[in-house]
Structure formats: structure tokens, C-alpha cells
Design a protein around this motif. Structure first.
Motif, PDB file in Angstrom:
ATOM      1  N   PRO A 316       0.791  -1.233   0.000  1.00 34.33           N
ATOM      2  CA  PRO A 316       0.000   0.000   0.000  1.00 34.33           C
ATOM      3  C   PRO A 316       0.823   1.283   0.000  1.00 34.33           C
ATOM      4  O   PRO A 316       0.303   2.350  -0.338  1.00 34.33           O
ATOM      5  N   THR A 347      -9.850  -3.291  -1.764  1.00 35.67           N
ATOM      6  CA  THR A 347      -8.853  -3.324  -0.690  1.00 35.67           C
ATOM      7  C   THR A 347      -7.552  -2.667  -1.116  1.00 35.67           C
ATOM      8  O   THR A 347      -6.941  -1.899  -0.364  1.00 35.67           O
ATOM      9  N   ARG A 348      -7.099  -2.944  -2.340  1.00 39.53           N
ATOM     10  CA  ARG A 348      -5.884  -2.333  -2.877  1.00 39.53           C
ATOM     11  C   ARG A 348      -6.020  -2.235  -4.395  1.00 39.53           C
ATOM     12  O   ARG A 348      -6.068  -3.234  -5.091  1.00 39.53           O
ATOM     13  N   ASP A 351      -3.145   3.412  -7.829  1.00 39.20           N
ATOM     14  CA  ASP A 351      -3.179   4.776  -7.299  1.00 39.20           C
ATOM     15  C   ASP A 351      -3.448   5.780  -8.411  1.00 39.20           C
ATOM     16  O   ASP A 351      -4.242   6.714  -8.238  1.00 39.20           O
ATOM     17  N   GLN A 454       1.362   8.262   5.317  1.00 37.78           N
ATOM     18  CA  GLN A 454       0.820   6.909   5.255  1.00 37.78           C
ATOM     19  C   GLN A 454       1.194   6.146   6.532  1.00 37.78           C
ATOM     20  O   GLN A 454       2.321   6.233   7.015  1.00 37.78           O
ATOM     21  N   TYR A 456       0.187   2.593   7.207  1.00 33.67           N
ATOM     22  CA  TYR A 456      -0.263   1.205   7.113  1.00 33.67           C
ATOM     23  C   TYR A 456       0.573   0.333   8.047  1.00 33.67           C
ATOM     24  O   TYR A 456       1.707   0.678   8.393  1.00 33.67           O
TER      25      TYR A 456
END
Length: 583
Positions: A316, A347-348, A351, A454, A456
Motif C-alpha cells: 500500500p 482493498t488495494r 493509485d 501513510q 499502514y
């Protein structure tokens, strides 16, 4: 073996017309979804139908409507047909149909004899692509990637015109060909050169204004410098352990010996189903990200059969790039997402997207790609290629422009600029395009102040090397490279390796995973030193020249790892290169 199909420009082939004809100036077929007048109920139209690959569904629609299918046009994955006018709207809406245009005479392109193509109208030309992603707006402000190094982990870079003006340095050659001085560092396959030319190609070093002038070849960030790490041999053979070693080298050497690696281009991906939090390839790119490098990764080209992103685009943190089709205009509102491009899941997902259809990059004469796809050549210097790999190179170029503008920006901040400045297309679902097509001009107008960080969960890298390979395996002397070992037959201990990466000690001099992989420094000002290998996982010797003679059947390219459907097998399939041999 499954094949993914892509397109060459629609102006390349039109119902038997010569390759230099175009439909660009033809009147559009009326495709409005309205009932035709009674007088036209039985009228028909002679059209050319192009698709994203399989023409079967479109041909069935034609026949069901009472029309007839004429000549097959394999170069554009299309066919000629005579279709009842009333059926045109349904045909245009058929899944996989890219265009429905009149079957009529075309006109000669305004070809620049120096380049061999129409630099203004050919949507594969980098001059056209630069307009799509608004790179010229950055050049006009003086941002050309100057001072920014882009690490390119690929098949090497050939010294062809466009990449010889001081814009390429050879980092370690970690490929199977590194043992042979005559091919060391060189791109015998043909892919790395194509990517490098898109990112930072230029005929001569110039001024920002000169790059915008007509008649010369110019990449997206012409003053950026490519740091080439070769991992793939002439047939594309490479193991995931080689790619991980290259990523780790970039992480440790990003700012040593005068380097300033701010961007890492990885037009690569496997079909691993391992969790991104465990997968070692995913962990490697995340660690590079944490060390200040924007990692730009291809989403993959299995879009017709798989939604999930390729590994390591699944991580991610990195910038996952999908492909767009400009549909013959530099505006992005009508852009589509080609069927070959993986898009991801809720979910992913990708981008951003960037042009990735029949892109014109530099060719390597007599490379594997060049020999097997002669019809993909354009002029004497160029080759067409399609896939998320090309789109990734475009985004890496744009990232280099932004990195010059913001020399101290973090990867999170630069990713924010890319996504916040992107432009959505109205012709694709949000899931397919992420935040849209990158726009360098708009991104430069976005402030990095307050850019989100970010957060994650951190990956561990404790998964298996075999899992990271997915279905891609090297073969030598009939022995597959499988399990937890690298190309030298050395055991891969995930916890030991991941701890070394975290401590920035995965490489000690020229040693990686306990083996002397490469030299300990620069042999020349532009090339890293090499060493002799003494063992491998299958025969115990590297003395055979089989690495160069293509006895390597490296599924890292020939199946799905090098995620560019312009090339071999499931990874590199596209008639943009012209021949079914890349399937």
C-alpha cells in the motif's frame, strides 16, 4: 498458454490500407443510443471494429444483428464488418470493443522523417504522451528532472542514441549475463532501454525550452539520470531473489558516491498470492520507501483474468500504476482503461494511471524483442510497446520532475502530489483508475504542506521466497529454481534477511545473502565492478555460456513477472511489437 492482447495505434492499420494510413480525419460513425428513423432501419454501415483482445464477442454481436464479418485485422485485434445501422450502438457498447469507425480511405500521416512517425498526431509518441501528462508545463517552469536519479531495475540499458548524452550510469549487473563482459550491463532483451527512454530519453542535453521544440526525441524527465541495475538476461530470465537484491542495493546506495536516487522504477510483478505484509518482495520495496525513495510499480497486465494487483504493487505504500488509453486526444476526460491492465480491488487498487498503449520508445537493434517483432519497429530507432510497464515509466518521469521541484520532499509527500494532481476520466470506474491520470502541471500547483502521512501496518518480510515467485521460476539444466534458496543455491532465511534490510546492512560490500554477488565499487565512472560467480543451484558451475544463448527459460518474463504485455508470454504480449512470438 493464455495470451493477453493489446493494440497498435488505430492509424497503423485500416482494412488493408498501408501502415501509414490513418482514420483520424474520418467522420465519426453515429453511435448515439437512439432508435434509427424508419427509413434507415435496413441501412448498413461498413466499419472497422477494434477490440482490447478477443474479437469473438464483437463478431457475435455483428452476426446476431444480421451483419457480416469481413477481413480479420490481427494487428489491431479487429475486423472489418458490414453492420445494420441500428445495431451500431449495441456493438460500440460490447465489452472489449475499443472503437467502431468507418471503413473508408485514409490519408498519409505527416511523418517526421528524422523520427519516423508523426510526433504531433501519433498518440504513442512521447511528445504526445508529454502533453497528456502535462510534462511541458513542468519544463516551462524549469523542471526537467535535473539532479534527480531514477533507479531502473530491468534488463539493462543499451547505448543507443537518445541514451548516450550522460543520462545513464550502470549500477551492479546482477543478471545471469554479468559473467560475460561482452554483454555485461547491455540490454540484450530490449525492455530496459524502452523504459529508460520513456523516463529520461533525450537526443542531446539542452535547456528546458529546447525539449519542447519539435523534431527531437524527448522523454518525460529528460535531465534525470538513469541508474541501471540489470537483473534480466537476453530471454528475460530473472529470479525474484535477483530483483530483491537489486532493490536492497538501491536502498543502501541511494545517496552514496554522488548518487541521488529519489525514484525507483519497477516495471515488474509476480502473481504471488502472499500477503503484502509477509511477502519479501513487498517488504523490500517498503523498506526502500522508508529510506526516502519513491517506488513506482506496475499494476500488472493480467487484467482479463485477474483483478488483484501484481506483487509488489500490492504494497500500500508504493505508487501502483495502471494503464490508460488516450483515445487519440491529449485530454483525459474520455480516456479508457485497456482490458489488459490489472486494476486491483477495493482493498488495494491502482493509485494512478498513465498512457500505456503502443508507446514509442527506443529499440535495441538485434535484441530479443527486436529480432522477434520486426513489425513493431517504427523508423530506424523506435519500437512500440503496450502495458502497465510503459505507464509506470511515464509516472516515474513525472515523479522525477516533482522531485526536482521539492528536493527534500518525502515519498509520502510526492505520492500525494501525484494523486492530488491527477485528473479523472469519465470513461472508467474509479476502482480502475485510482485518482486518475497523472498531471505534472497540476501536481506542481499542489502544496506539500499538510500532505498526509501513510500509516499502514509495517510489513515483516517473513513470508517465503517461493511464494513471492508465484508461478515464475527459472530453469537450468532441467532443474527449476524453487523453494527457499537464491540463484547461488544459498538458503534464504527470511527473518535474517529482513533484519539486515531494516538495519541497512543487507549488502556488505559486494556480498548479498552471504555470497559475493558483485564488485565492491565503481570499476569506471559509469559502471559498477563485476566479479566471477562460482556456483549455482543446479549444476554447481557458471562456466556455461548458456546464460547468453537463451537456454534460460525464465518465467520471470515469459510468464507474468515483468508486467508489460508488450512482451513475452503472459507478461509481454502485444502486437505493438508486432509478432505473435511475444506470446
Amino acid at each position: 498458454m493464455r495470451r493477453i492482447h493489446h493494440l497498435v495505434p488505430r492509424r497503423r492499420t485500416l482494412a488493408g490500407a498501408v501502415a501509414m494510413l490513418t482514420t483520424a480525419a474520418l467522420p465519426a460513425v453515429a453511435l448515439q443510443a437512439v432508435a434509427p428513423p424508419a427509413a434507415m432501419a435496413t441501412s448498413t454501415a461498413r466499419v472497422i471494429v477494434t477490440t482490447g483482445g478477443d474479437t469473438g464477442a464483437a463478431e457475435r454481436v455483428v452476426r446476431t444483428a444480421g451483419g457480416s464479418v469481413g477481413r480479420e485485422l490481427p494487428l489491431v485485434y479487429g475486423f472489418a464488418a458490414e453492420v445494420p445501422a441500428a445495431a451500431l450502438p449495441a456493438l460500440a457498447r460490447t465489452a472489449g470493443v475499443r472503437s467502431v469507425t468507418p471503413n473508408a480511405s485514409g490519408h498519409l500521416l505527416s511523418v517526421n522523417p528524422t523520427l519516423g512517425y508523426d510526433e504531433k498526431a501519433d498518440e504513442g509518441a512521447l511528445s504526445f504522451v508529454s502533453d497528456v501528462v502535462n510534462a511541458r508545463a513542468a519544463w516551462a517552469k524549469g523542471y526537467t528532472g535535473k539532479g534527480v536519479d531514477v533507479a531502473l531495475i530491468d534488463s539493462g540499458v543499451a547505448q543507443v542514441n537518445g541514451l548516450t548524452s550522460g543520462n545513464v550510469i550502470n549500477g551492479p549487473d546482477l543478471s545471469l549475463e554479468s559473467q560475460h563482459a561482452d554483454v555485461r550491463y547491455l540490454d540484450t532483451f530490449g525492455h530496459g532501454t524502452h523504459m529508460a527512454s520513456i523516463i529520461a530519453g533525450r537526443d542531446t542535453a539542452g535547456t528546458p525550452a529546447s525539449y519542447a521544440t519539435a523534431g527531437s526525441f524527448t522523454g518525460i524527465a529528460p535531465d534525470a539520470r538513469i541508474i541501471s541495475l540489470k537483473v534480466a538476461a537476453s530471454d528475460g530470465g530473472a529470479d525474484v531473489s535477483q530483483v530483491i537484491a537489486a532493490i536492497d542495493w538501491v536502498s543502501q546506495h541511494a545517496h552514496t558516491d554522488g548518487l541521488n536516487i529519489r525514484v525507483l522504477n519497477l516495471s515488474y510483478g509476480t502473481d504471488s498470492v502472499q500477503s503484502a505484509a509477509l511477502d519479501p518482495l513487498s517488504y523490500a520495496v517498503e523498506q526502500a520507501w522508508r529510506r526516502g525513495i519513491v517506488v513506482v510499480v506496475a499494476a500488472g497486465n493480467d487484467g482479463t483474468t485477474r483483478a488483484e494487483l501484481a506483487d509488489p504493487a500490492i504494497n500500500p505504500y508504493v505508487v501502483a500504476v495502471g494503464a490508460s488509453d488516450p483515445v487519440s486526444s491529449t485530454g483525459t476526460k474520455d480516456d479508457t482503461v485497456p482490458t489488459f491492465a490489472q486494476r486491483g480491488t477495493s482493498t488495494r487498487h491502482v493509485d494512478v494511471i498513465a498512457p500505456g498503449v503502443h508507446i514509442l520508445g527506443l529499440r535495441v537493434p538485434n535484441s530479443y524483442v527486436d529480432q522477434n517483432n520486426p513489425a513493431g519497429r517504427v523508423g530506424t530507432r523506435f519500437m512500440r510497446g503496450s502495458g502497465t510497464s510503459q505507464a509506470t515509466a511515464v509516472v516515474s518521469g513525472v515523479t522525477a520532475l516533482l522531485a526536482q521541484r521539492y528536493p527534500t520532499a518525502t515519498p509520502d509527500q510526492l505520492k500525494y502530489l501525484l494523486t492530488a494532481g491527477a485528473s479523472k476520466t469519465e470513461a472508467a470506474k474509479d476502482l480502475w483508475q485510482g485518482l486518475g491520470t497523472v498531471d505534472a502541471g497540476s501536481a506542481l500547483g499542489v502544496s506539500i504542506t499538510g500532505a498526509p502521512v501513510q500509516s499502514y501496518p509495517a510489513a515483516t518480510g517473513w513470508g517465503t521466497l517461493e511464494g513471492a515467485r508465484g508461478s515464475s521460476h527459472l530453469t537450468n539444466n532441467g532443474v527449476l529454481l524453487t523453494g527457499e534458496m537464491d540463484i547461488f543455491g544459498r538458503a534464504w532465511k527470511a527473518t535474517t534477511w529482513s533484519a539486515a534490510v531494516a538495519a541497512n546492512t543487507a549488502w556488505t560490500g559486494g556480498t548479498f545473502n552471504g555470497y559475493g554477488y558483485t564488485g565492491t565499487g565503481w570499476a569506471t565512472s559509469t559502471s559498477w565492478a563485476a566479479v566471477t560467480w562460482t556456483t549455482d543451484w543446479s549444476s554447481g558451475t557458471w562456466s556455461s555460456r548458456s546464460w547468453v544463448s537463451r537456454t534460460w527459460v525464465g518465467s520471470s518474463w515469459d510468464s507474468r513477472s515483468w508486467v508489460d504485455s508488450s512482451w513475452a508470454s503472459r507478461s509481454w504480449v502485444d502486437h505493438s511489437w508486432a509478432s505473435a512470438s511475444w506470446s
